[in-house]
Design an enzyme around this catalytic site. Structure first.
Site, PDB file in Angstrom:
ATOM      1  N   ASP A 261       0.811  -1.297  -0.029  1.00 22.43           N
ATOM      2  CA  ASP A 261      -0.005  -0.033  -0.032  1.00 22.43           C
ATOM      3  C   ASP A 261       0.832   1.294   0.188  1.00 22.43           C
ATOM      4  O   ASP A 261       1.623   1.448   0.984  1.00 22.43           O
ATOM      5  CB  ASP A 261      -0.708  -0.015   1.319  1.00 22.43           C
ATOM      6  CG  ASP A 261      -1.452   1.246   1.649  1.00 22.43           C
ATOM      7  OD1 ASP A 261      -1.832   2.089   0.685  1.00 22.43           O
ATOM      8  OD2 ASP A 261      -2.112   1.371   2.869  1.00 22.43           O
TER       9      ASP A 261
ATOM     10  N   ASN B 104      -0.581   4.549  -0.521  1.00 21.32           N
ATOM     11  CA  ASN B 104      -1.319   6.050  -0.340  1.00 21.32           C
ATOM     12  C   ASN B 104      -1.758   5.617   1.035  1.00 21.32           C
ATOM     13  O   ASN B 104      -2.319   6.626   1.397  1.00 21.32           O
ATOM     14  CB  ASN B 104      -2.273   5.881  -1.326  1.00 21.32           C
ATOM     15  CG  ASN B 104      -3.281   4.931  -1.295  1.00 21.32           C
ATOM     16  OD1 ASN B 104      -3.370   4.085  -0.805  1.00 21.32           O
ATOM     17  ND2 ASN B 104      -4.086   5.270  -2.478  1.00 21.32           N
TER      18      ASN B 104
ATOM     19  N   ASP C 196      -3.948   3.902   2.612  1.00 23.05           N
ATOM     20  CA  ASP C 196      -5.458   3.609   2.969  1.00 23.05           C
ATOM     21  C   ASP C 196      -5.703   2.001   3.447  1.00 23.05           C
ATOM     22  O   ASP C 196      -6.790   1.649   3.384  1.00 23.05           O
ATOM     23  CB  ASP C 196      -6.342   3.945   1.562  1.00 23.05           C
ATOM     24  CG  ASP C 196      -6.064   2.777   0.410  1.00 23.05           C
ATOM     25  OD1 ASP C 196      -4.970   2.050   0.615  1.00 23.05           O
ATOM     26  OD2 ASP C 196      -6.672   3.050  -0.665  1.00 23.05           O
TER      27      ASP C 196
ATOM     28  N   ASP D  40      -1.906  -1.466  -3.900  1.00 22.51           N
ATOM     29  CA  ASP D  40      -2.121  -0.765  -5.155  1.00 22.51           C
ATOM     30  C   ASP D  40      -1.056  -1.006  -6.147  1.00 22.51           C
ATOM     31  O   ASP D  40      -0.103  -1.676  -5.880  1.00 22.51           O
ATOM     32  CB  ASP D  40      -2.385   0.783  -4.971  1.00 22.51           C
ATOM     33  CG  ASP D  40      -1.267   1.399  -4.003  1.00 22.51           C
ATOM     34  OD1 ASP D  40       0.104   1.142  -4.482  1.00 22.51           O
ATOM     35  OD2 ASP D  40      -1.499   1.944  -2.920  1.00 22.51           O
TER      36      ASP D  40
ATOM     37  N   ASP E 264     -10.201 -16.756 -15.693  1.00 19.36           N
ATOM     38  CA  ASP E 264     -10.889 -17.144 -14.522  1.00 19.36           C
ATOM     39  C   ASP E 264     -11.858 -18.256 -14.931  1.00 19.36           C
ATOM     40  O   ASP E 264     -12.804 -17.875 -15.917  1.00 19.36           O
ATOM     41  CB  ASP E 264     -11.283 -15.993 -13.770  1.00 19.36           C
ATOM     42  CG  ASP E 264     -12.226 -16.356 -12.413  1.00 19.36           C
ATOM     43  OD1 ASP E 264     -11.168 -16.983 -11.437  1.00 19.36           O
ATOM     44  OD2 ASP E 264     -13.276 -16.321 -12.181  1.00 19.36           O
TER      45      ASP E 264
ATOM     46  N   GLU F 205      -7.956 -21.266 -16.045  1.00 18.42           N
ATOM     47  CA  GLU F 205      -8.442 -22.027 -14.803  1.00 18.42           C
ATOM     48  C   GLU F 205      -9.563 -23.262 -14.780  1.00 18.42           C
ATOM     49  O   GLU F 205     -10.828 -22.857 -15.253  1.00 18.42           O
ATOM     50  CB  GLU F 205      -8.795 -21.260 -13.538  1.00 18.42           C
ATOM     51  CG  GLU F 205      -9.299 -21.753 -12.257  1.00 18.42           C
ATOM     52  CD  GLU F 205     -10.122 -20.916 -11.417  1.00 18.42           C
ATOM     53  OE1 GLU F 205      -9.781 -20.847 -10.211  1.00 18.42           O
ATOM     54  OE2 GLU F 205     -10.858 -20.074 -12.051  1.00 18.42           O
TER      55      GLU F 205
END
Length: 554
Positions: free
Chosen positions: A33, A35, A37, A41, A212, A282
């Site tokens: 992370d 930033n 939060d 990211d 997926d 998958e």
């Protein structure tokens, strides 16, 4: 408004770079992370790309980062052609791509094509009426005369695969959450729209796609009921089949339909317009998985490779590994496999394979030694190179809808999704500067942090780096032939051969020492030092310690 892409420059590459490649899965929410939060990211991924490259991998696979309400952590997409603000911007993605390619890393992204979020504009329009331009873009069906669902299909996440919509006064199909409506692939316009989103990312320079639930795209147009299933099959492909009635059906009609083949050909034809792109599908199809993989990879005009859930269970024995590998190569004559012991959907393999906490490090090292020598490409899941065990979380800490639904019989998938521990001394192990991260970092993970292991010779991290360097140094391990040898029950032995590179591997999965006699047809030329293994030839036999191995030229 989504920014239109410009044609990205792309580094020259061999077309089959994916064959035998090592792929590192990044779960962006939990990587870094930047930033503050509490959520990882894309800038965090970019910052840590040198760390990934230093492992010796060939590519990264990014779990979804698209715009999403995050009901299923990004696997419920509301815009296929933009980055969710939680993860950053398209400019951040482009910067990550540039840095990855500078470091020699390919980038594979997740494509969740079978379903969208119920917040996707396509679904909002589709549910508005029965006669709008997108009315047939999702799977809608009338109720039975008694008001019940159109058939007996079940959701992977529990309950019926149908949800009533009061606006259209019809049911819509959802293989997963009710907020993940299934797209109607029988509608050609849906296929065109999805392929356009794939082209969007190809034009941004991505090197491939992990598809997926690739066998879930089509459903039976007649909506026939599924029959009961034999009790010994895990149809869901998830880590809790015994708590979910989904596995009680034979899924003949709600997935793995023959029409899927033609769509995969269309998908491949698009990719083939670009140099050096790849696909990995998958496949969760229970006992039929290998038959499905064979169909999806045959002919060189569909998927490049697939993976199943065969090695993602609790069994870490020679017989099981040998059976899975032999079964794949015996059933799939043209396709290529991608092996993995862990990913974002199953308990971490150190916890599944180790019998107690004390042997976790040894199991982590032996597992990558075995994985790195199997025939196929391999996929590593972030944190396994640190030997991270499954995190034990409290119910109130869970975010995974699957875990929340089936608690306490099943604890969900959050335990393998906790943040990467970068520093042993910093808050949240340097994953985030936020007061609270989206999932906690367990104390036992902090103790295994990257900065501590980088200073320790012989750590799990050091072992991964040296083992992957060993794999890269031997042509036979990239795409050479593989043959198993008959051994004692707790011994896994096989050869890998390509040209003059002919290697023997012997692994002892027993918790005690073992001596192994080789078949007379195998002649050892000289032992080969393989990282972390101490096996040796003594008096004509191979002596192995507990959870140990041996390598030699033959």
């Amino acid at each position: 408004m989504t920014k239109a892409p410009t044609k990205a420059s792309h580094p020259k590459t061999t077309s089959d770079w994916w064959r035998g490649a090592v792929i590192y899965q990044v779960y962006p929410r939990s990587f870094l992370d930047t930033n503050g939060d509490g959520v990882g990211d894309l800038k965090g991924v970019t910052e840590k790309l040198p760390y990934i490259a230093a492992l010796g991998v060939d590519a990264i696979w990014l779990s979804p980062f698209f715009t999403s309400p995050m009901a299923d952590m990004g696997y419920d997409v509301s815009d296929y052609c933009d980055v969710d603000p939680m993860f950053g911007t398209l400019a951040d993605f482009d910067a990550m791509m540039t840095e990855a390619h500078r470091l020699g890393l390919k980038v594979i992204i997740d494509q969740v094509l079978s379903h969208t979020s119920d917040q996707h504009p396509w679904f909002k329009e589709s549910r508005a009426s029965r006669d709008n331009p997108k009315a047939d873009w999702f799977v809608w069906a009338a109720a039975k005369p008694d008001g019940t669902a159109p058939n007996n299909w079940l959701s992977v996440f529990g309950g019926p695969a149908w949800e009533w919509d009061g606006v259209r006064k019809q049911y819509y199909m959802h293989n997963f959450l009710t907020s993940q409506p299934d797209l109607n692939f029988h509608n050609r316009e849906v296929q065109e729209a999805l392929l356009a989103t794939v082209k969007f990312w190809l034009d941004r320079g991505v090197d491939g796609f992990r598809l997926d639930t690739v066998n879930y795209f089509f459903h039976d147009k007649e909506l026939r009921n599924n029959p009961p299933h034999a009790p010994d099959s895990d149809e869901a492909g998830l880590d809790a089949p015994d708590v979910n009635p989904y596995g009680m059906q034979s899924h003949l009609y709600d997935k793995t339909q023959p029409e899927n083949i033609e769509f995969l050909k269309r998908f491949r034809a698009l990719l083939d317009r670009y140099d050096g792109r790849t696909t990995v599908g998958e496949v969760g199809d229970g006992a039929r998985s290998l038959k499905t993989v064979a169909a999806y990879t045959a002919g060189g005009d569909k998927l490049h490779m697939c993976y199943t859930f065969d090695l993602l269970g609790p069994d870490f024995t020679p017989n099981h590994i040998r059976h899975c590998v032999d079964a794949f190569h015996g059933s799939v004559s043209e396709g290529w496999v991608c092996w993995a012991f862990s990913n974002h959907d199953v308990n971490r393999h150190v916890s599944r394979f180790a019998q107690n906490a004390e042997e976790r490090e040894a199991v982590a090292k032996l597992a990558i030694s075995v994985l790195a020598t199997l025939r196929g490409s391999i996929c590593l899941y972030q944190g396994e190179e640190l030997g991270l065990p499954e995190a034990e979380l409290q119910f109130e800490e869970l975010t995974d809808p699957y875990g929340i639904r089936f608690w306490p019989a099943f604890k969900g998938r959050d335990g393998c999704r906790t943040p990467m521990p970068w520093s042993v001394a910093k808050e949240h192990a340097a994953f985030s500067t936020a007061k609270k991260s989206w999932l906690p970092v367990p104390p036992e993970h902090r103790a295994l942090a990257v900065d501590r292991q980088e200073k320790t010779s012989g750590s799990v991290l050091d072992h991964y780096r040296t083992t992957l360097a060993f794999r890269k140094a031997h042509a036979a391990l990239r795409d050479g032939e593989m043959e198993f040898l008959k051994t004692e029950e707790d011994v896994l032995a096989f050869t890998r051969k390509k040209g003059d590179d002919r290697l023997l591997f012997v692994f002892n999965l027993r918790r005690g020492p073992q001596a192994v006699k080789l078949p007379s047809r195998i002649t050892i030329k000289e032992p080969v030092v393989m990282p972390g293994l101490s096996g040796a030839v003594v008096d004509g036999e191979i002596r192995l310690g507990a959870l140990d191995g041996f390598c030699a030229k033959i």
